[in-house]
Design a protein around this motif. Structure first.
Motif, PDB file in Angstrom:
ATOM      1  N   LEU A  13       0.826  -1.201   0.000  1.00 28.67           N
ATOM      2  CA  LEU A  13       0.000   0.000   0.000  1.00 28.67           C
ATOM      3  C   LEU A  13       0.864   1.256   0.000  1.00 28.67           C
ATOM      4  CD1 LEU A  13      -2.626  -1.049   2.706  1.00 28.67           C
ATOM      5  CD2 LEU A  13      -2.776  -1.313   0.217  1.00 28.67           C
ATOM      6  N   ILE A  14       0.322   2.343  -0.527  1.00 28.97           N
ATOM      7  CA  ILE A  14       1.007   3.633  -0.500  1.00 28.97           C
ATOM      8  C   ILE A  14       1.137   4.104   0.946  1.00 28.97           C
ATOM      9  CG2 ILE A  14       0.828   6.069  -1.155  1.00 28.97           C
ATOM     10  CD1 ILE A  14      -0.797   5.071  -3.626  1.00 28.97           C
ATOM     11  N   ASP A  15       0.049   3.972   1.682  1.00 28.92           N
ATOM     12  CA  ASP A  15      -0.034   4.405   3.077  1.00 28.92           C
ATOM     13  C   ASP A  15      -0.715   3.287   3.860  1.00 28.92           C
ATOM     14  OD1 ASP A  15      -0.883   5.489   5.527  1.00 28.92           O
ATOM     15  OD2 ASP A  15      -1.474   7.400   4.649  1.00 28.92           O
ATOM     16  N   PRO A  16      -0.102   2.777   4.912  1.00 30.14           N
ATOM     17  CA  PRO A  16      -0.692   1.645   5.631  1.00 30.14           C
ATOM     18  C   PRO A  16      -2.027   1.949   6.314  1.00 30.14           C
ATOM     19  CG  PRO A  16       1.286   2.392   6.749  1.00 30.14           C
ATOM     20  CD  PRO A  16       1.186   3.160   5.475  1.00 30.14           C
ATOM     21  N   THR A  17      -2.423   3.224   6.379  1.00 30.89           N
ATOM     22  CA  THR A  17      -3.717   3.555   6.976  1.00 30.89           C
ATOM     23  C   THR A  17      -4.825   3.647   5.922  1.00 30.89           C
ATOM     24  OG1 THR A  17      -3.379   5.957   6.820  1.00 30.89           O
ATOM     25  CG2 THR A  17      -2.588   4.844   8.825  1.00 30.89           C
ATOM     26  N   LYS A  18      -4.477   3.434   4.656  1.00 24.47           N
ATOM     27  CA  LYS A  18      -5.434   3.502   3.543  1.00 24.47           C
ATOM     28  C   LYS A  18      -5.433   2.177   2.787  1.00 24.47           C
ATOM     29  CE  LYS A  18      -5.756   8.218   3.669  1.00 24.47           C
ATOM     30  NZ  LYS A  18      -5.861   8.547   5.037  1.00 24.47           N
ATOM     31  N   THR A  19      -6.224   2.088   1.729  1.00 26.48           N
ATOM     32  CA  THR A  19      -6.273   0.841   0.949  1.00 26.48           C
ATOM     33  C   THR A  19      -5.877   1.040  -0.508  1.00 26.48           C
ATOM     34  OG1 THR A  19      -8.634   1.149   0.526  1.00 26.48           O
ATOM     35  CG2 THR A  19      -8.019  -0.251   2.413  1.00 26.48           C
ATOM     36  N   ALA A  20      -5.123   2.084  -0.825  1.00 27.54           N
ATOM     37  CA  ALA A  20      -4.644   2.312  -2.187  1.00 27.54           C
ATOM     38  C   ALA A  20      -3.313   1.588  -2.382  1.00 27.54           C
ATOM     39  CB  ALA A  20      -4.473   3.802  -2.451  1.00 27.54           C
ATOM     40  N   PHE A  21      -3.244   0.776  -3.439  1.00 28.84           N
ATOM     41  CA  PHE A  21      -2.030   0.010  -3.720  1.00 28.84           C
ATOM     42  C   PHE A  21      -0.959   0.895  -4.340  1.00 28.84           C
ATOM     43  CE2 PHE A  21      -5.225  -3.359  -3.608  1.00 28.84           C
ATOM     44  CZ  PHE A  21      -4.599  -4.255  -2.761  1.00 28.84           C
ATOM     45  N   LYS A  22       0.288   0.626  -3.981  1.00 26.93           N
ATOM     46  CA  LYS A  22       1.443   1.348  -4.519  1.00 26.93           C
ATOM     47  C   LYS A  22       1.579   1.095  -6.019  1.00 26.93           C
ATOM     48  CE  LYS A  22       6.360   1.962  -3.604  1.00 26.93           C
ATOM     49  NZ  LYS A  22       7.472   1.524  -2.743  1.00 26.93           N
ATOM     50  N   ASP A  23       1.399  -0.154  -6.439  1.00 27.75           N
ATOM     51  CA  ASP A  23       1.529  -0.532  -7.847  1.00 27.75           C
ATOM     52  C   ASP A  23       0.491  -1.611  -8.154  1.00 27.75           C
ATOM     53  OD1 ASP A  23       2.271  -1.274 -10.403  1.00 27.75           O
ATOM     54  OD2 ASP A  23       4.292  -1.912  -9.866  1.00 27.75           O
TER      55      ASP A  23
END
Length: 80
Positions: A13-23
């Motif tokens: 994840l981009i940010d461990p407090t969110k659910t958006a994947f880095k790639d």
């Protein structure tokens, strides 16, 4: 009895407090499982395997809850 398929997948994840994947091209699809218990076991194994990376997250998607977009939704489905 209807099948209750579950998808287990995860990635960094981009940010461990969110659910958006880095790639999104690097999402790890663990597999599709015939019931929640086997999906949970697979999720747990992957989560434990990657426990040292705080940005890694695995999820269980309830595929049996998806619906055919060509079929009209019930009034309760329209609410959510």
């Amino acid at each position: 009895m209807a099948q209750r398929l579950h998808l287990v997948f995860g990635g960094e994840l981009i940010d461990p407090t969110k659910t958006a994947f880095k790639d999104v091209d690097d999402i790890h699809v663990v597999g599709i499982f015939p019931n929640y218990e086997s999906a949970y076991n697979a999720w747990q194994a992957e989560a434990q395997r990657t426990v040292d990376n705080a940005h890694m997250r695995y999820f269980i998607a309830h595929l049996h809850r998806l619906r055919d977009e060509g079929v009209p939704a019930s009034s309760t489905e329209e609410l959510g």
